[in-house]
Design a protein around this motif. Structure first.
Motif, PDB file in Angstrom:
ATOM      1  N   GLY A 174       0.826  -1.196   0.000  1.00 48.30           N
ATOM      2  CA  GLY A 174       0.000   0.000   0.000  1.00 48.30           C
ATOM      3  C   GLY A 174       0.860   1.246   0.000  1.00 48.30           C
ATOM      4  O   GLY A 174       2.072   1.189  -0.243  1.00 48.30           O
ATOM      5  N   GLU A 175       0.228   2.354   0.315  1.00 49.21           N
ATOM      6  CA  GLU A 175       0.906   3.637   0.186  1.00 49.21           C
ATOM      7  C   GLU A 175       1.563   4.097   1.482  1.00 49.21           C
ATOM      8  O   GLU A 175       2.769   4.171   1.587  1.00 49.21           O
ATOM      9  N   ALA A 176       0.722   4.418   2.469  1.00 48.40           N
ATOM     10  CA  ALA A 176       1.216   4.943   3.740  1.00 48.40           C
ATOM     11  C   ALA A 176       0.155   4.687   4.805  1.00 48.40           C
ATOM     12  O   ALA A 176      -1.026   4.571   4.491  1.00 48.40           O
ATOM     13  N   PRO A 177       0.572   4.601   6.058  1.00 45.54           N
ATOM     14  CA  PRO A 177      -0.413   4.387   7.115  1.00 45.54           C
ATOM     15  C   PRO A 177      -1.365   5.574   7.258  1.00 45.54           C
ATOM     16  O   PRO A 177      -0.972   6.725   7.077  1.00 45.54           O
ATOM     17  N   GLY A 178      -2.599   5.269   7.593  1.00 45.51           N
ATOM     18  CA  GLY A 178      -3.571   6.288   7.960  1.00 45.51           C
ATOM     19  C   GLY A 178      -3.623   6.406   9.471  1.00 45.51           C
ATOM     20  O   GLY A 178      -2.810   5.802  10.193  1.00 45.51           O
ATOM     21  N   GLN A 179      -4.586   7.149   9.959  1.00 47.09           N
ATOM     22  CA  GLN A 179      -4.678   7.396  11.403  1.00 47.09           C
ATOM     23  C   GLN A 179      -4.854   6.110  12.203  1.00 47.09           C
ATOM     24  O   GLN A 179      -4.176   5.899  13.211  1.00 47.09           O
ATOM     25  N   GLU A 180      -5.758   5.245  11.772  1.00 40.87           N
ATOM     26  CA  GLU A 180      -5.997   4.014  12.518  1.00 40.87           C
ATOM     27  C   GLU A 180      -4.798   3.071  12.461  1.00 40.87           C
ATOM     28  O   GLU A 180      -4.452   2.427  13.443  1.00 40.87           O
ATOM     29  N   GLU A 181      -4.136   3.010  11.304  1.00 40.36           N
ATOM     30  CA  GLU A 181      -2.926   2.194  11.185  1.00 40.36           C
ATOM     31  C   GLU A 181      -1.833   2.716  12.120  1.00 40.36           C
ATOM     32  O   GLU A 181      -1.144   1.937  12.766  1.00 40.36           O
ATOM     33  N   LEU A 206       4.584 -12.883  -6.032  1.00 39.97           N
ATOM     34  CA  LEU A 206       3.712 -11.895  -6.664  1.00 39.97           C
ATOM     35  C   LEU A 206       3.558 -10.692  -5.744  1.00 39.97           C
ATOM     36  O   LEU A 206       3.365 -10.860  -4.535  1.00 39.97           O
ATOM     37  N   ILE A 207       3.629  -9.506  -6.316  1.00 40.56           N
ATOM     38  CA  ILE A 207       3.371  -8.265  -5.576  1.00 40.56           C
ATOM     39  C   ILE A 207       2.127  -7.625  -6.179  1.00 40.56           C
ATOM     40  O   ILE A 207       2.019  -7.516  -7.402  1.00 40.56           O
ATOM     41  N   VAL A 208       1.220  -7.197  -5.312  1.00 47.39           N
ATOM     42  CA  VAL A 208       0.068  -6.416  -5.747  1.00 47.39           C
ATOM     43  C   VAL A 208       0.257  -5.010  -5.193  1.00 47.39           C
ATOM     44  O   VAL A 208       0.239  -4.809  -3.973  1.00 47.39           O
ATOM     45  N   ALA A 209       0.483  -4.061  -6.084  1.00 46.34           N
ATOM     46  CA  ALA A 209       0.648  -2.655  -5.700  1.00 46.34           C
ATOM     47  C   ALA A 209      -0.737  -2.025  -5.647  1.00 46.34           C
ATOM     48  O   ALA A 209      -1.432  -1.952  -6.657  1.00 46.34           O
ATOM     49  N   MET A 210      -1.124  -1.580  -4.451  1.00 44.53           N
ATOM     50  CA  MET A 210      -2.457  -1.004  -4.258  1.00 44.53           C
ATOM     51  C   MET A 210      -2.352   0.502  -4.101  1.00 44.53           C
ATOM     52  O   MET A 210      -1.844   0.997  -3.096  1.00 44.53           O
ATOM     53  N   GLY A 211      -2.808   1.204  -5.102  1.00 42.42           N
ATOM     54  CA  GLY A 211      -2.809   2.652  -5.043  1.00 42.42           C
ATOM     55  C   GLY A 211      -1.699   3.274  -5.875  1.00 42.42           C
ATOM     56  O   GLY A 211      -0.706   2.633  -6.233  1.00 42.42           O
ATOM     57  N   ARG A 212      -1.898   4.539  -6.159  1.00 44.31           N
ATOM     58  CA  ARG A 212      -1.001   5.275  -7.057  1.00 44.31           C
ATOM     59  C   ARG A 212       0.436   5.339  -6.557  1.00 44.31           C
ATOM     60  O   ARG A 212       1.379   5.071  -7.309  1.00 44.31           O
ATOM     61  N   PHE A 213       0.628   5.676  -5.284  1.00 43.63           N
ATOM     62  CA  PHE A 213       2.000   5.832  -4.794  1.00 43.63           C
ATOM     63  C   PHE A 213       2.728   4.497  -4.721  1.00 43.63           C
ATOM     64  O   PHE A 213       3.918   4.423  -5.007  1.00 43.63           O
ATOM     65  N   ALA A 214       2.021   3.441  -4.369  1.00 45.30           N
ATOM     66  CA  ALA A 214       2.653   2.119  -4.345  1.00 45.30           C
ATOM     67  C   ALA A 214       3.076   1.726  -5.754  1.00 45.30           C
ATOM     68  O   ALA A 214       4.217   1.299  -5.980  1.00 45.30           O
ATOM     69  N   ALA A 215       2.172   1.873  -6.708  1.00 44.40           N
ATOM     70  CA  ALA A 215       2.477   1.512  -8.098  1.00 44.40           C
ATOM     71  C   ALA A 215       3.611   2.375  -8.652  1.00 44.40           C
ATOM     72  O   ALA A 215       4.563   1.857  -9.263  1.00 44.40           O
ATOM     73  N   THR A 265       4.510  -8.321 -10.759  1.00 44.69           N
ATOM     74  CA  THR A 265       3.823  -7.231 -10.061  1.00 44.69           C
ATOM     75  C   THR A 265       2.586  -6.820 -10.846  1.00 44.69           C
ATOM     76  O   THR A 265       2.643  -6.646 -12.060  1.00 44.69           O
ATOM     77  N   VAL A 266       1.477  -6.682 -10.108  1.00 41.98           N
ATOM     78  CA  VAL A 266       0.188  -6.301 -10.665  1.00 41.98           C
ATOM     79  C   VAL A 266      -0.294  -5.067  -9.907  1.00 41.98           C
ATOM     80  O   VAL A 266      -0.059  -4.944  -8.701  1.00 41.98           O
ATOM     81  N   VAL A 267      -0.970  -4.172 -10.598  1.00 39.07           N
ATOM     82  CA  VAL A 267      -1.428  -2.913 -10.017  1.00 39.07           C
ATOM     83  C   VAL A 267      -2.949  -2.905  -9.903  1.00 39.07           C
ATOM     84  O   VAL A 267      -3.643  -3.356 -10.816  1.00 39.07           O
ATOM     85  N   THR A 268      -3.447  -2.370  -8.795  1.00 38.72           N
ATOM     86  CA  THR A 268      -4.884  -2.178  -8.628  1.00 38.72           C
ATOM     87  C   THR A 268      -5.147  -0.969  -7.749  1.00 38.72           C
ATOM     88  O   THR A 268      -4.225  -0.338  -7.233  1.00 38.72           O
ATOM     89  N   TYR A 269      -6.411  -0.676  -7.588  1.00 38.84           N
ATOM     90  CA  TYR A 269      -6.830   0.452  -6.763  1.00 38.84           C
ATOM     91  C   TYR A 269      -6.651   0.143  -5.278  1.00 38.84           C
ATOM     92  O   TYR A 269      -6.763  -1.002  -4.856  1.00 38.84           O
ATOM     93  N   HIS A 270      -6.421   1.176  -4.509  1.00 34.57           N
ATOM     94  CA  HIS A 270      -6.314   1.054  -3.057  1.00 34.57           C
ATOM     95  C   HIS A 270      -7.717   0.858  -2.482  1.00 34.57           C
ATOM     96  O   HIS A 270      -8.673   1.485  -2.950  1.00 34.57           O
ATOM     97  N   PRO A 271      -7.880   0.003  -1.475  1.00 29.51           N
ATOM     98  CA  PRO A 271      -9.209  -0.199  -0.887  1.00 29.51           C
ATOM     99  C   PRO A 271      -9.873   1.086  -0.383  1.00 29.51           C
ATOM    100  O   PRO A 271     -11.093   1.221  -0.476  1.00 29.51           O
ATOM    101  N   ALA A 272      -9.100   2.036   0.123  1.00 29.28           N
ATOM    102  CA  ALA A 272      -9.696   3.304   0.575  1.00 29.28           C
ATOM    103  C   ALA A 272     -10.328   4.044  -0.606  1.00 29.28           C
ATOM    104  O   ALA A 272     -11.391   4.652  -0.472  1.00 29.28           O
ATOM    105  N   TYR A 273      -9.697   3.985  -1.759  1.00 27.03           N
ATOM    106  CA  TYR A 273     -10.257   4.581  -2.975  1.00 27.03           C
ATOM    107  C   TYR A 273     -11.551   3.865  -3.354  1.00 27.03           C
ATOM    108  O   TYR A 273     -12.538   4.497  -3.727  1.00 27.03           O
TER     109      TYR A 273
END
Length: 174
Positions: free
Chosen positions: A26-33, A102-111, A136-144
Motif C-alpha cells: 500500500g501507500e502509507a499508514p492512515g490514522q488508525e494504522e 507476486l506483488i500487488v501494488a495497491m494505489g497510485r504511490f505504491a504503483a 507485479t500487478v497494479v490495482t486500486y487502493h481499498p480506501a479509494y
C-alpha cells in the motif's frame, strides 16, 4: 530518516505470513494504522480482507502486507518524494526477506514507487510488470474503492488477473 518519525504514534512496518507467495504493498499508514501499528486496518482493511478471502487468501495465510511509507504523513496527506525516497530501502528489504512470488501494488504511490513511473492506475491495470524479478500487478487502493464503488469490479478483475499471473508462473516453473 525523513522526519515523519516525529509525528507518528507507531511505526507501521508490515504484517502477515513472512514466507508468503503474495505481497500487498500500500501507500502509507492512515490514522488508525498509526494507532495500531498495523497496515490496512479500519474500513479499508476490512475491505482488503474481504477481497483476499474471495480468492482464498488471508493476512495469516500466504499474504504479507506492507506500505511504501512506514510512518503516517500528517493529516493523511500524500507522501512527498523525499519521504518515499528515504523509506523505499525498508520496503526493498522487506520484499527481499519475504521473497514473494507476486506483488500487488495497491494505489497510485505504491504503483509509481515500485514501477518507477508517473503513469495512472488506470493505465497500469491489467498488465504484468516486474519489480526486482517479482511479478507485479497494479490495482486500486481499498480506501479509494470505498469512495468509488463502481471501481470495485475493476479491482476484482485485477485480483483475478493477479491469481492467473501467479498460476501461469507456477505452471511454467514446474
Amino acid at each position: 530518516a525523513c522526519g515523519l518519525c516525529r509525528s507518528r504514534t507507531n511505526t507501521v512496518f508490515g504484517v502477515g505470513d513472512e514466507k508468503a507467495e503474495w505481497m500487498i504493498v500500500g501507500e502509507a499508514p492512515g490514522q488508525e494504522e498509526d494507532q495500531r501499528g498495523e497496515p490496512f486496518v479500519g474500513q479499508a482493511g476490512r475491505l482488503l480482507d474481504s477481497m483476499l478471502a474471495a480468492i482464498d487468501l488471508s493476512r495469516q495465510k500466504n499474504v504479507y502486507i506492507a506500505n511504501v511509507l512506514k510512518c503516517r504523513p500528517p493529516g493523511n496527506r500524500n507522501p512527498e518524494p523525499l519521504e518515499v525516497d528515504r523509506c523505499s530501502s525498508f520496503l526493498e528489504r522487506q520484499i527481499a526477506l519475504v521473497q514473494p512470488k507476486l506483488i500487488v501494488a495497491m494505489g497510485r504511490f505504491a504503483a509509481q514507487t515500485l514501477l518507477r513511473t508517473d503513469a495512472s492506475i488506470a493505465s497500469l491495470r491489467g498488465k504484468r510488470f516486474s519489480y526486482q524479478g517479482v511479478a507485479t500487478v497494479v490495482t486500486y487502493h481499498p480506501a479509494y474503492l470505498l469512495r468509488n464503488l463502481p471501481d470495485k469490479a475493476k479491482s476484482w478483475e485485477d485480483l483475478c488477473f493477479a491469481r492467473e499471473t501467479l498460476a501461469v508462473q507456477q505452471a511454467a516453473a514446474s
